[in-house]
Design an enzyme around this catalytic site. Structure first.
Site, PDB file in Angstrom:
ATOM      1  CG  LEU A 196      90.831  27.359 140.448  1.00  0.00           C
ATOM      2  CD1 LEU A 196      91.451  28.559 140.743  1.00  0.00           C
ATOM      3  CD2 LEU A 196      90.995  27.022 138.950  1.00  0.00           C
TER       4      LEU A 196
ATOM      5  CB  THR B 281      85.451  30.974 146.330  1.00  0.00           C
ATOM      6  OG1 THR B 281      85.993  29.724 146.664  1.00  0.00           O
ATOM      7  CG2 THR B 281      85.598  31.404 144.986  1.00  0.00           C
TER       8      THR B 281
ATOM      9  CG  ASN C 276      82.899  28.728 148.643  1.00  0.00           C
ATOM     10  OD1 ASN C 276      83.424  29.186 149.684  1.00  0.00           O
ATOM     11  ND2 ASN C 276      83.713  27.759 147.889  1.00  0.00           N
TER      12      ASN C 276
ATOM     13  CB  SER D  96      87.937  19.423 146.806  1.00  0.00           C
ATOM     14  OG  SER D  96      88.395  18.123 146.585  1.00  0.00           O
TER      15      SER D  96
ATOM     16  CG  HIS E  54      94.492  37.087 150.525  1.00  0.00           C
ATOM     17  ND1 HIS E  54      94.224  35.951 151.320  1.00  0.00           N
ATOM     18  CD2 HIS E  54      93.328  36.786 149.651  1.00  0.00           C
ATOM     19  CE1 HIS E  54      93.316  35.211 151.164  1.00  0.00           C
ATOM     20  NE2 HIS E  54      92.563  35.925 150.084  1.00  0.00           N
TER      21      HIS E  54
HETATM   22  N1  LIG Z   1      93.919  29.231 144.265  1.00  0.00           N
HETATM   23  C1  LIG Z   1      93.144  30.108 144.814  1.00  0.00           C
HETATM   24  O1  LIG Z   1      93.581  31.232 145.130  1.00  0.00           O
HETATM   25  C2  LIG Z   1      91.844  29.691 145.214  1.00  0.00           C
HETATM   26  C3  LIG Z   1      91.007  30.588 145.344  1.00  0.00           C
HETATM   27  C4  LIG Z   1      89.595  30.202 145.732  1.00  0.00           C
HETATM   28  C5  LIG Z   1      89.175  28.863 145.709  1.00  0.00           C
HETATM   29  N2  LIG Z   1      90.160  28.132 145.387  1.00  0.00           N
HETATM   30  C6  LIG Z   1      89.809  26.544 145.423  1.00  0.00           C
HETATM   31  O2  LIG Z   1      89.315  26.258 144.159  1.00  0.00           O
HETATM   32  C7  LIG Z   1      88.380  24.857 144.472  1.00  0.00           C
HETATM   33  C8  LIG Z   1      87.131  25.310 143.847  1.00  0.00           C
HETATM   34  O3  LIG Z   1      86.492  26.357 144.768  1.00  0.00           O
HETATM   35  P1  LIG Z   1      84.804  26.877 144.444  1.00  0.00           P
HETATM   36  O4  LIG Z   1      84.792  28.036 145.323  1.00  0.00           O
HETATM   37  O5  LIG Z   1      84.349  26.722 143.216  1.00  0.00           O
HETATM   38  O6  LIG Z   1      84.174  25.545 145.347  1.00  0.00           O
HETATM   39  P2  LIG Z   1      82.749  25.067 145.599  1.00  0.00           P
HETATM   40  O7  LIG Z   1      82.687  24.142 146.733  1.00  0.00           O
HETATM   41  O8  LIG Z   1      81.881  26.330 145.300  1.00  0.00           O
HETATM   42  O9  LIG Z   1      82.826  23.956 144.175  1.00  0.00           O
HETATM   43  C9  LIG Z   1      83.681  22.627 144.108  1.00  0.00           C
HETATM   44  C10 LIG Z   1      82.418  21.622 143.308  1.00  0.00           C
HETATM   45  O10 LIG Z   1      83.468  20.578 143.143  1.00  0.00           O
HETATM   46  C11 LIG Z   1      82.626  19.493 143.565  1.00  0.00           C
HETATM   47  N3  LIG Z   1      83.569  18.313 143.617  1.00  0.00           N
HETATM   48  C12 LIG Z   1      84.099  18.326 144.968  1.00  0.00           C
HETATM   49  N4  LIG Z   1      85.023  17.205 144.739  1.00  0.00           N
HETATM   50  C13 LIG Z   1      84.936  16.530 143.726  1.00  0.00           C
HETATM   51  C14 LIG Z   1      85.440  15.489 143.014  1.00  0.00           C
HETATM   52  N5  LIG Z   1      86.211  14.721 143.713  1.00  0.00           N
HETATM   53  N6  LIG Z   1      85.166  15.319 141.596  1.00  0.00           N
HETATM   54  C15 LIG Z   1      84.235  16.149 141.029  1.00  0.00           C
HETATM   55  N7  LIG Z   1      83.719  17.229 141.675  1.00  0.00           N
HETATM   56  C16 LIG Z   1      83.837  17.519 142.907  1.00  0.00           C
HETATM   57  C17 LIG Z   1      81.669  19.898 144.375  1.00  0.00           C
HETATM   58  O11 LIG Z   1      80.324  18.987 144.262  1.00  0.00           O
HETATM   59  C18 LIG Z   1      81.150  21.284 144.023  1.00  0.00           C
HETATM   60  O12 LIG Z   1      80.245  21.388 143.234  1.00  0.00           O
HETATM   61  C19 LIG Z   1      88.398  24.867 145.971  1.00  0.00           C
HETATM   62  O13 LIG Z   1      89.447  23.851 146.267  1.00  0.00           O
HETATM   63  C20 LIG Z   1      88.942  25.958 146.551  1.00  0.00           C
HETATM   64  O14 LIG Z   1      89.466  25.892 147.961  1.00  0.00           O
HETATM   65  C21 LIG Z   1      91.402  28.174 145.163  1.00  0.00           C
END
Ligand SMILES: NC(=O)c1ccc[n+]([C@@H]2O[C@H](COP(=O)([O-])OP(=O)(O)OC[C@H]3O[C@@H](n4cnc5c(N)ncnc54)[C@H](O)[C@@H]3O)[C@@H](O)[C@H]2O)c1
Length: 245
Positions: A94, A226, A223, A73, A200
């Site tokens: 990410l 994502t 999700n 996050s 996008h």
């Molecule tokens: N750069 C991009 O284009 C892009 C695209 C998609 C997603 N993202 C970002 O990537 C990240 C991950 O996405 P996702 O879909 O896997 O999310 P998700 O919600 O499916 O998984 C996130 C995981 O991280 C864990 N988590 C949350 N805070 C935490 C912390 N402080 N320490 C350890 N673990 C923690 C949660 O329990 C969860 O299991 C998100 O921030 C999302 O917004 C970025």
């Protein structure tokens, strides 16, 4: 012995771990940390590959991974990026929105192209001078927990504010802002019942031409914000980094 550290065992973390299991990414051990231990347990149980679950971020660092992938996050990235940088470990982020607010040396911080692409051409143009960059992101109303039947603009403004207001949905805006800075990105976020895919569109006018890039990505079933492409961009970057360390 090459160890990868993973922070976050959700949608992206799981796709990445599966790629390691399939040897698309070559390493010897995966060390994972998730604040929700059940997520880490679930990931470990599904994999036929050595996975070590750690209880804290500090323990993850103590395992001395060659590369850490943050897939958690924006808050997690704000908390951990400075400490990973201080430890001198290569880091893939990410949750790129967090990088807009951090004042740290980013030389070991790697930004994958995420849910978009063409950042090579965009950064080339940015060197010469960008006149205008507009990002329009459309997602199905389900992703915004809305039920509008006509397209509805849910946000219009700067990339920085978009990434802050939609920390789970608009890291793409932050990635684009980091690529063209100091030029500014204008962002529109649209809740659109006509799209099933996260779409996008980037329109960029620069000193010597124009670009139009469009990405229509299947949302991850666990999700909706994502896109699979984001996970695969991290996998590709991890492949490259592991060949270098
Ligand atoms: N750069 C991009 O284009 C892009 C695209 C998609 C997603 N993202 C970002 O990537 C990240 C991950 O996405 P996702 O879909 O896997 O999310 P998700 O919600 O499916 O998984 C996130 C995981 O991280 C864990 N988590 C949350 N805070 C935490 C912390 N402080 N320490 C350890 N673990 C923690 C949660 O329990 C969860 O299991 C998100 O921030 C999302 O917004 C970025």
């Amino acid at each position: 012995m090459k160890t990868v550290g993973l922070i976050g065992c959700g949608a992206i973390g799981t796709v990445l771990a599966e790629a390691i299991e399939r040897k698309l990414v070559v390493c010897d051990e995966l060390v994972v940390f998730d604040v929700d231990r059940a997520k880490a347990e679930h990931l470990k149980a599904a994999l036929n590959f050595p996975v070590t679950i750690v209880e804290s971020f500090e323990e993850l660092l103590q395992r001395k991974p060659e590369v850490i992938v943050e897939a958690a996050s924006q808050q997690a990235a704000k908390d951990y990026v400075p400490r990973v940088v201080a430890a001198g470990v290569e880091l893939i982020v990410l949750s790129t929105g967090a990088l807009l607010d951090l004042d740290v040396d980013l030389s070991r911080v790697h930004v994958p192209s995420g849910a978009i692409g063409g950042l090579d051409a965009i950064s080339n143009a940015a060197l010469a001078g960008v006149e205008e960059v507009v990002l329009a992101s459309r997602k199905n109303p389900r992703a915004f927990e809305k039920n509008n039947t006509q397209p509805e603009i849910v946000y219009e403004g700067t990339a920085e504010e978009a990434a802050r207001q939609f920390p789970r949905a608009m890291n793409v805006a932050a990635t684009l802002a980091l690529t063209v800075k100091p030029a500014r990105v204008k962002v529109k976020v649209i809740s659109d019942p006509n799209v099933e895919r996260n779409t996008h569109e980037i329109v960029l006018k620069w000193k010597f031409g124009e670009m139009f890039l469009r990405f229509a990505n299947d949302p991850h079933p666990d999700n909706l914000h994502t896109s699979a492409l984001a996970a695969w961009s991290a996998i590709r970057l991890l492949q490259v980094l592991l060949e270098q360390v």
